[in-house]
Design a protein around this motif. Structure first.
Motif, PDB file in Angstrom:
ATOM      1  N   LYS A  62       0.719  -1.120   0.175  1.00 29.95           N
ATOM      2  CA  LYS A  62      -0.036  -0.054  -0.035  1.00 29.95           C
ATOM      3  C   LYS A  62       0.834   1.266  -0.058  1.00 29.95           C
ATOM      4  CE  LYS A  62      -3.788   2.177  -0.063  1.00 29.95           C
ATOM      5  NZ  LYS A  62      -4.625   2.145  -1.347  1.00 29.95           N
ATOM      6  N   GLU A  63       1.738   1.274   0.501  1.00 28.06           N
ATOM      7  CA  GLU A  63       2.872   2.555   1.085  1.00 28.06           C
ATOM      8  C   GLU A  63       3.597   2.875  -0.184  1.00 28.06           C
ATOM      9  OE1 GLU A  63       2.757   4.651   3.647  1.00 28.06           O
ATOM     10  OE2 GLU A  63       0.900   3.732   3.734  1.00 28.06           O
ATOM     11  N   SER A  64       4.116   1.706  -0.960  1.00 29.35           N
ATOM     12  CA  SER A  64       5.440   1.910  -1.930  1.00 29.35           C
ATOM     13  C   SER A  64       5.095   1.157  -3.175  1.00 29.35           C
ATOM     14  CB  SER A  64       6.562   2.000  -1.292  1.00 29.35           C
ATOM     15  OG  SER A  64       6.980   0.357  -1.074  1.00 29.35           O
ATOM     16  N   SER A  65       4.134   0.281  -3.111  1.00 31.41           N
ATOM     17  CA  SER A  65       4.295  -1.069  -3.970  1.00 31.41           C
ATOM     18  C   SER A  65       5.509  -1.597  -4.327  1.00 31.41           C
ATOM     19  CB  SER A  65       3.959  -0.485  -5.520  1.00 31.41           C
ATOM     20  OG  SER A  65       2.496   0.088  -5.336  1.00 31.41           O
ATOM     21  N   PHE A  66       6.382  -1.559  -3.000  1.00 25.85           N
ATOM     22  CA  PHE A  66       7.344  -2.353  -3.108  1.00 25.85           C
ATOM     23  C   PHE A  66       8.728  -1.672  -3.823  1.00 25.85           C
ATOM     24  CE2 PHE A  66       4.361  -5.629  -2.763  1.00 25.85           C
ATOM     25  CZ  PHE A  66       4.575  -6.121  -1.453  1.00 25.85           C
ATOM     26  N   ASN A  67       8.413  -0.470  -3.989  1.00 18.82           N
ATOM     27  CA  ASN A  67       9.591   0.485  -4.554  1.00 18.82           C
ATOM     28  C   ASN A  67      10.636   1.139  -3.470  1.00 18.82           C
ATOM     29  OD1 ASN A  67      10.926   2.522  -5.802  1.00 18.82           O
ATOM     30  ND2 ASN A  67       9.286   3.762  -6.971  1.00 18.82           N
ATOM     31  N   ARG A  68      11.681   0.518  -3.643  1.00 20.25           N
ATOM     32  CA  ARG A  68      12.484   1.187  -2.227  1.00 20.25           C
ATOM     33  C   ARG A  68      12.871   2.506  -2.328  1.00 20.25           C
ATOM     34  NH1 ARG A  68      17.962  -2.066  -3.339  1.00 20.25           N
ATOM     35  NH2 ARG A  68      18.596  -0.944  -1.467  1.00 20.25           N
ATOM     36  N   HIS A  69      12.803   3.214  -3.567  1.00 18.09           N
ATOM     37  CA  HIS A  69      12.984   4.598  -3.621  1.00 18.09           C
ATOM     38  C   HIS A  69      11.835   5.530  -3.802  1.00 18.09           C
ATOM     39  CE1 HIS A  69      17.284   3.690  -3.961  1.00 18.09           C
ATOM     40  NE2 HIS A  69      17.090   2.932  -4.888  1.00 18.09           N
ATOM     41  N   ALA A  70      10.658   5.099  -3.431  1.00 22.72           N
ATOM     42  CA  ALA A  70       9.342   5.771  -3.498  1.00 22.72           C
ATOM     43  C   ALA A  70       9.287   7.129  -2.635  1.00 22.72           C
ATOM     44  CB  ALA A  70       8.109   4.786  -3.060  1.00 22.72           C
ATOM     45  N   TYR A  92      10.696   1.880   1.184  1.00 22.59           N
ATOM     46  CA  TYR A  92       9.623   0.870   1.242  1.00 22.59           C
ATOM     47  C   TYR A  92       8.535   1.069   1.959  1.00 22.59           C
ATOM     48  CZ  TYR A  92      12.715  -2.489  -0.809  1.00 22.59           C
ATOM     49  OH  TYR A  92      13.655  -3.180  -1.789  1.00 22.59           O
ATOM     50  N   ALA A  93       8.628   1.537   3.241  1.00 21.45           N
ATOM     51  CA  ALA A  93       7.593   1.916   4.293  1.00 21.45           C
ATOM     52  C   ALA A  93       7.006   3.339   4.566  1.00 21.45           C
ATOM     53  CB  ALA A  93       8.058   1.389   5.745  1.00 21.45           C
ATOM     54  N   GLN A  94       7.732   4.246   3.484  1.00 20.59           N
ATOM     55  CA  GLN A  94       7.138   5.626   3.140  1.00 20.59           C
ATOM     56  C   GLN A  94       7.106   6.232   4.687  1.00 20.59           C
ATOM     57  OE1 GLN A  94       5.971   7.466   0.000  1.00 20.59           O
ATOM     58  NE2 GLN A  94       7.782   6.262   0.337  1.00 20.59           N
ATOM     59  N   ALA A  95       8.305   6.025   5.626  1.00 14.91           N
ATOM     60  CA  ALA A  95       8.281   6.266   6.970  1.00 14.91           C
ATOM     61  C   ALA A  95       8.974   7.892   6.756  1.00 14.91           C
ATOM     62  CB  ALA A  95       9.494   5.617   7.569  1.00 14.91           C
ATOM     63  N   LEU A  96       8.431   8.716   7.558  1.00 13.23           N
ATOM     64  CA  LEU A  96       8.749  10.063   7.563  1.00 13.23           C
ATOM     65  C   LEU A  96      10.170  10.137   8.514  1.00 13.23           C
ATOM     66  CD1 LEU A  96       5.629  11.607   8.942  1.00 13.23           C
ATOM     67  CD2 LEU A  96       6.440  11.769   6.572  1.00 13.23           C
ATOM     68  N   TRP A 102      12.845   8.318  15.464  1.00 18.25           N
ATOM     69  CA  TRP A 102      12.095   7.627  16.537  1.00 18.25           C
ATOM     70  C   TRP A 102      12.497   6.196  16.553  1.00 18.25           C
ATOM     71  CZ3 TRP A 102       6.386   6.603  17.226  1.00 18.25           C
ATOM     72  CH2 TRP A 102       6.036   6.132  18.589  1.00 18.25           C
ATOM     73  N   TYR A 103      12.362   5.606  15.378  1.00 14.55           N
ATOM     74  CA  TYR A 103      12.540   4.058  15.261  1.00 14.55           C
ATOM     75  C   TYR A 103      13.986   3.784  15.613  1.00 14.55           C
ATOM     76  CZ  TYR A 103      13.876  -0.084  12.870  1.00 14.55           C
ATOM     77  OH  TYR A 103      14.520  -1.390  12.232  1.00 14.55           O
ATOM     78  N   ARG A 104      14.810   4.500  15.036  1.00 12.53           N
ATOM     79  CA  ARG A 104      16.525   4.065  15.222  1.00 12.53           C
ATOM     80  C   ARG A 104      16.772   4.474  16.416  1.00 12.53           C
ATOM     81  NH1 ARG A 104      19.715   6.462   9.816  1.00 12.53           N
ATOM     82  NH2 ARG A 104      18.795   8.531  10.833  1.00 12.53           N
ATOM     83  N   ARG A 110      20.889   2.443  14.728  1.00 10.47           N
ATOM     84  CA  ARG A 110      21.419   3.685  14.115  1.00 10.47           C
ATOM     85  C   ARG A 110      21.749   3.762  12.505  1.00 10.47           C
ATOM     86  NH1 ARG A 110      20.499   7.508  18.341  1.00 10.47           N
ATOM     87  NH2 ARG A 110      21.228   6.681  20.248  1.00 10.47           N
ATOM     88  N   GLY A 111      22.052   2.530  12.142  1.00  9.96           N
ATOM     89  CA  GLY A 111      22.625   2.381  10.707  1.00  9.96           C
ATOM     90  C   GLY A 111      21.215   1.751   9.905  1.00  9.96           C
ATOM     91  N   ALA A 112      20.046   1.892  10.258  1.00  6.75           N
ATOM     92  CA  ALA A 112      19.005   1.448   9.350  1.00  6.75           C
ATOM     93  C   ALA A 112      18.515   2.262   8.384  1.00  6.75           C
ATOM     94  CB  ALA A 112      17.775   1.130  10.408  1.00  6.75           C
ATOM     95  N   ASP A 113      18.330   1.842   7.305  1.00  2.00           N
ATOM     96  CA  ASP A 113      17.810   2.700   6.017  1.00  2.00           C
ATOM     97  C   ASP A 113      16.701   2.519   5.409  1.00  2.00           C
ATOM     98  OD1 ASP A 113      20.322   3.859   5.898  1.00  2.00           O
ATOM     99  OD2 ASP A 113      21.289   2.246   5.120  1.00  2.00           O
ATOM    100  N   ARG A 114      16.098   3.387   5.297  1.00  6.21           N
ATOM    101  CA  ARG A 114      14.391   3.441   4.792  1.00  6.21           C
ATOM    102  C   ARG A 114      14.362   2.579   3.382  1.00  6.21           C
ATOM    103  NH1 ARG A 114      12.315   9.254   5.675  1.00  6.21           N
ATOM    104  NH2 ARG A 114      14.701   9.668   4.956  1.00  6.21           N
ATOM    105  N   ASP A 115      15.406   2.519   2.632  1.00  3.02           N
ATOM    106  CA  ASP A 115      15.413   1.509   1.383  1.00  3.02           C
ATOM    107  C   ASP A 115      15.970   0.213   1.416  1.00  3.02           C
ATOM    108  OD1 ASP A 115      18.225   2.498   1.500  1.00  3.02           O
ATOM    109  OD2 ASP A 115      18.286   3.602  -0.356  1.00  3.02           O
ATOM    110  N   ASP A 116      16.063  -0.210   2.592  1.00  2.00           N
ATOM    111  CA  ASP A 116      16.597  -1.186   3.041  1.00  2.00           C
ATOM    112  C   ASP A 116      15.433  -2.242   3.521  1.00  2.00           C
ATOM    113  OD1 ASP A 116      17.349  -3.490   4.918  1.00  2.00           O
ATOM    114  OD2 ASP A 116      19.058  -3.308   3.661  1.00  2.00           O
ATOM    115  N   PHE A 117      15.310  -3.370   2.720  1.00  2.00           N
ATOM    116  CA  PHE A 117      13.820  -4.121   2.751  1.00  2.00           C
ATOM    117  C   PHE A 117      13.868  -4.714   4.093  1.00  2.00           C
ATOM    118  CE2 PHE A 117      10.980  -7.879   3.015  1.00  2.00           C
ATOM    119  CZ  PHE A 117       9.962  -7.384   2.221  1.00  2.00           C
TER     120      PHE A 117
END
Length: 200
Positions: A62-70, A92-96, A102-104, A110-117
């Protein structure tokens, strides 16, 4: 000649590493057969946070259609001049930006990336866990979990979604997708696990 061949070889390696969105997004088994590492990421997130793989996939669909760079589409000035994006949502998750920070901070990742599945599905599971804690939503209720995901926990608790018909429709879609994905995975789970190294 040798440098040209090396350059071509490097491009081929990069192309092989790049993974775009799945060709189809309606069958979880086909999605995961083409992206075997995703299955391990989904299992790891489920073990950590308790959210089913089907629900995790439904959120990303729903958020990105599995597009890592959405990203959200840019606003248009005068109908054609690209303007600012409406939010900082990405990946992927369209996180702000603020929610990802906050999540990290909360998880120590700390090294988590929004474009990593793997990071994205861990984020989805973490947010669902927060929704359970802060809004009393069951992890078996993807409909309400999605409303809280979109509105934030304060907004969900104030029921800001009540008059947003488009959002209620989106939440119903997420619920239906989650149920379908989980049913599909139950039929191919054994096959998906073949050849994968066990993790703990």
């Amino acid at each position: 000649m040798r440098s040209a061949l090396l350059g071509l070889f490097s491009l081929m390696i990069l192309a092989g590493c790049a993974s775009g969105p799945p060709d189809q997004v309606h069958d979880a088994c086909l999605i995961l057969q083409d992206n075997r590492s995703w299955w391990r990421d989904l299992q790891r997130s489920e073990r950590r946070w308790g959210l089913s793989p089907g629900a995790q996939l439904a959120f990303l669909k729903k958020e990105s259609s599995f597009n890592r760079h959405a990203r959200p589409a840019r606003r248009r000035l005068l109908g054609f001049i690209p303007g600012a994006r409406p939010s900082s949502a990405y990946g992927y998750a369209q996180a702000l930006n603020s929610t990802w920070d906050w999540y990290r901070e909360d998880t120590g990742r700390r090294g988590a990336d929004r474009d990593d599945f793997g990071d994205a599905v861990d984020f989805i599971g973490w947010y669902a866990n927060k929704s359970q804690q802060l809004s009393g939503i069951s992890l078996d209720d993807p409909y309400s979990l999605y409303l809280a995901y979109h509105e934030g926990h304060g907004g969900y608790n104030r029921r800001t979604y009540r008059n947003k018909d488009w959002l209620l429709r989106a939440a119903r879609t997420v619920q239906a997708d989650a149920q379908r994905y989980d049913n599909q995975i139950s039929r191919c789970e054994r096959r998906l696990g073949r050849g994968l190294i066990p993790f703990f």
